[in-house]
Design a protein around this motif. Structure first.
Motif, PDB file in Angstrom:
ATOM      1  N   PRO A   1      -2.985 -15.030  -0.217  1.00 42.00           N
ATOM      2  CA  PRO A   1      -1.661 -14.525   0.171  1.00 42.00           C
ATOM      3  C   PRO A   1      -1.519 -12.998   0.149  1.00 42.00           C
ATOM      4  CG  PRO A   1      -1.591 -15.337  -2.065  1.00 42.00           C
ATOM      5  CD  PRO A   1      -2.962 -15.648  -1.543  1.00 42.00           C
ATOM      6  N   ASN A   2      -2.476 -12.295   0.763  1.00 40.65           N
ATOM      7  CA  ASN A   2      -2.351 -10.845   0.898  1.00 40.65           C
ATOM      8  C   ASN A   2      -1.202 -10.525   1.841  1.00 40.65           C
ATOM      9  OD1 ASN A   2      -4.556  -9.987  -0.722  1.00 40.65           O
ATOM     10  ND2 ASN A   2      -5.952 -10.532   0.925  1.00 40.65           N
ATOM     11  N   VAL A   3      -0.473  -9.478   1.541  1.00 34.25           N
ATOM     12  CA  VAL A   3       0.618  -9.034   2.404  1.00 34.25           C
ATOM     13  C   VAL A   3       0.523  -7.532   2.591  1.00 34.25           C
ATOM     14  CG1 VAL A   3       2.181 -10.918   1.796  1.00 34.25           C
ATOM     15  CG2 VAL A   3       2.229  -8.819   0.456  1.00 34.25           C
ATOM     16  N   LYS A   4       1.148  -7.063   3.651  1.00 34.62           N
ATOM     17  CA  LYS A   4       1.234  -5.627   3.920  1.00 34.62           C
ATOM     18  C   LYS A   4       2.700  -5.242   3.901  1.00 34.62           C
ATOM     19  CE  LYS A   4      -2.932  -5.619   6.646  1.00 34.62           C
ATOM     20  NZ  LYS A   4      -3.531  -5.495   7.952  1.00 34.62           N
ATOM     21  N   LEU A   5       2.994  -4.097   3.356  1.00 35.14           N
ATOM     22  CA  LEU A   5       4.368  -3.610   3.278  1.00 35.14           C
ATOM     23  C   LEU A   5       4.675  -2.781   4.522  1.00 35.14           C
ATOM     24  CD1 LEU A   5       4.536  -2.585  -0.488  1.00 35.14           C
ATOM     25  CD2 LEU A   5       4.980  -4.800   0.565  1.00 35.14           C
ATOM     26  N   ASN A   6       4.574  -3.415   5.675  1.00 33.23           N
ATOM     27  CA  ASN A   6       4.759  -2.707   6.939  1.00 33.23           C
ATOM     28  C   ASN A   6       5.954  -3.208   7.743  1.00 33.23           C
ATOM     29  OD1 ASN A   6       3.828  -5.173   7.815  1.00 33.23           O
ATOM     30  ND2 ASN A   6       1.940  -4.399   8.718  1.00 33.23           N
ATOM     31  N   GLY A   7       6.752  -4.095   7.155  1.00 32.24           N
ATOM     32  CA  GLY A   7       7.934  -4.595   7.846  1.00 32.24           C
ATOM     33  C   GLY A   7       7.689  -5.780   8.758  1.00 32.24           C
ATOM     34  N   GLU A   8       6.439  -6.142   8.980  1.00 29.01           N
ATOM     35  CA  GLU A   8       6.120  -7.277   9.843  1.00 29.01           C
ATOM     36  C   GLU A   8       6.156  -8.573   9.044  1.00 29.01           C
ATOM     37  OE1 GLU A   8       2.410  -6.648  11.835  1.00 29.01           O
ATOM     38  OE2 GLU A   8       3.003  -4.671  12.539  1.00 29.01           O
ATOM     39  N   PRO A   9       6.501  -9.695   9.693  1.00 26.28           N
ATOM     40  CA  PRO A   9       6.496 -10.986   8.998  1.00 26.28           C
ATOM     41  C   PRO A   9       5.088 -11.351   8.510  1.00 26.28           C
ATOM     42  CG  PRO A   9       7.621 -11.157  11.109  1.00 26.28           C
ATOM     43  CD  PRO A   9       6.977  -9.802  11.063  1.00 26.28           C
TER      44      PRO A   9
ATOM     45  N   ALA B   1      -3.198   4.808  -5.384  1.00 23.97           N
ATOM     46  CA  ALA B   1      -2.112   4.202  -4.605  1.00 23.97           C
ATOM     47  C   ALA B   1      -2.486   3.984  -3.139  1.00 23.97           C
ATOM     48  CB  ALA B   1      -0.854   5.054  -4.702  1.00 23.97           C
ATOM     49  N   ASP B   2      -3.288   4.859  -2.553  1.00 22.80           N
ATOM     50  CA  ASP B   2      -3.614   4.737  -1.135  1.00 22.80           C
ATOM     51  C   ASP B   2      -4.554   3.571  -0.837  1.00 22.80           C
ATOM     52  OD1 ASP B   2      -5.696   6.078  -2.432  1.00 22.80           O
ATOM     53  OD2 ASP B   2      -6.271   7.173  -0.626  1.00 22.80           O
ATOM     54  N   ARG B   3      -5.256   3.063  -1.815  1.00 26.30           N
ATOM     55  CA  ARG B   3      -6.169   1.941  -1.571  1.00 26.30           C
ATOM     56  C   ARG B   3      -5.661   0.603  -2.127  1.00 26.30           C
ATOM     57  NH1 ARG B   3     -10.132   4.465  -5.725  1.00 26.30           N
ATOM     58  NH2 ARG B   3      -9.768   3.178  -7.567  1.00 26.30           N
ATOM     59  N   MET B   4      -4.439   0.592  -2.641  1.00 23.34           N
ATOM     60  CA  MET B   4      -3.888  -0.630  -3.224  1.00 23.34           C
ATOM     61  C   MET B   4      -3.675  -1.711  -2.166  1.00 23.34           C
ATOM     62  SD  MET B   4      -3.813  -0.064  -6.389  1.00 23.34           S
ATOM     63  CE  MET B   4      -2.793  -1.262  -7.189  1.00 23.34           C
ATOM     64  N   LYS B   5      -3.875  -2.932  -2.576  1.00 28.35           N
ATOM     65  CA  LYS B   5      -3.592  -4.102  -1.747  1.00 28.35           C
ATOM     66  C   LYS B   5      -2.489  -4.883  -2.452  1.00 28.35           C
ATOM     67  CE  LYS B   5      -7.561  -4.132   0.842  1.00 28.35           C
ATOM     68  NZ  LYS B   5      -7.604  -4.059   2.207  1.00 28.35           N
ATOM     69  N   TYR B   6      -1.715  -5.618  -1.679  1.00 26.40           N
ATOM     70  CA  TYR B   6      -0.587  -6.375  -2.212  1.00 26.40           C
ATOM     71  C   TYR B   6      -0.778  -7.861  -1.935  1.00 26.40           C
ATOM     72  CZ  TYR B   6       1.592  -1.800  -2.396  1.00 26.40           C
ATOM     73  OH  TYR B   6       1.863  -0.487  -2.674  1.00 26.40           O
TER      74      TYR B   6
END
Length: 163
Positions: free
Chosen positions: A146-154, A112-117
């Motif tokens: 289209p990689n995204v981060k689940l960090n709340g940023e646009p 889980a710690d190395r997963m990319k979204y």
């Protein structure tokens, strides 16, 4: 990502507390209301869709999917985290996609710690009944994956017309 895992662990610990611990000061049992609050908690992934093509949209309905994948496993399938349907009549546009609070639990905890979204779209924008074919709006993978981060940023997603 570690913060999200810690939050999930905290939620699990709270959920496993005895019923005795769940009583409010008046002595009433609050277990049901706490469970509802935990399951309703969601984060939003803010996605900004843009592109330089002329987009003629006949069918405004499309689906956005959020996936997780292990970048160290080339042939492993991605895990679907969530899907959401939207309607848009022009590009550019921004959406807020709800991400389930238990997203990390849908992934093998050892990785889980190395997963990319990343996100994908399925849009029959020309209205011919078939999504992802010529003349439909699609993610421009040539410009940027289209990689995204689940960090709340646009997060910016580039679109194009399939040719």
């Amino acid at each position: 990502m570690k913060n999200k895992l810690l939050l999930l662990v905290a939620v699990a610990i709270l959920a496993s507390c005895s019923k005795e611990d769940r009583k409010n000061p008046s002595g009433a049992d609050t277990q049901k209301s706490e469970n509802v609050k935990v399951s309703e908690k969601k984060e939003n992934l803010k996605l900004e869709f843009t592109g330089s093509d002329h987009f003629a949209i006949k069918n405004p309905k499309f689906k956005v999917s959020l996936y997780a994948h292990d970048p160290l496993m080339a042939d492993a399938p991605a895990t679907l985290i969530t899907e959401q349907e939207y309607e848009q009549t022009s590009v550019p546009f921004t959406i807020d996609m709800p991400v389930p609070q238990d997203a990390a639990s849908r992934i093998d905890p050892k990785i889980a710690d190395r997963m990319k979204y990343y996100v994908s779209i399925k849009w029959d924008s020309d209205g011919d009944g078939k999504a992802g074919e010529k003349r439909d709006i699609y993610i421009d993978h040539d410009k940027e994956f289209p990689n995204v981060k689940l960090n709340g940023e646009p997060q910016k997603i580039y679109l194009k017309i399939l040719k």
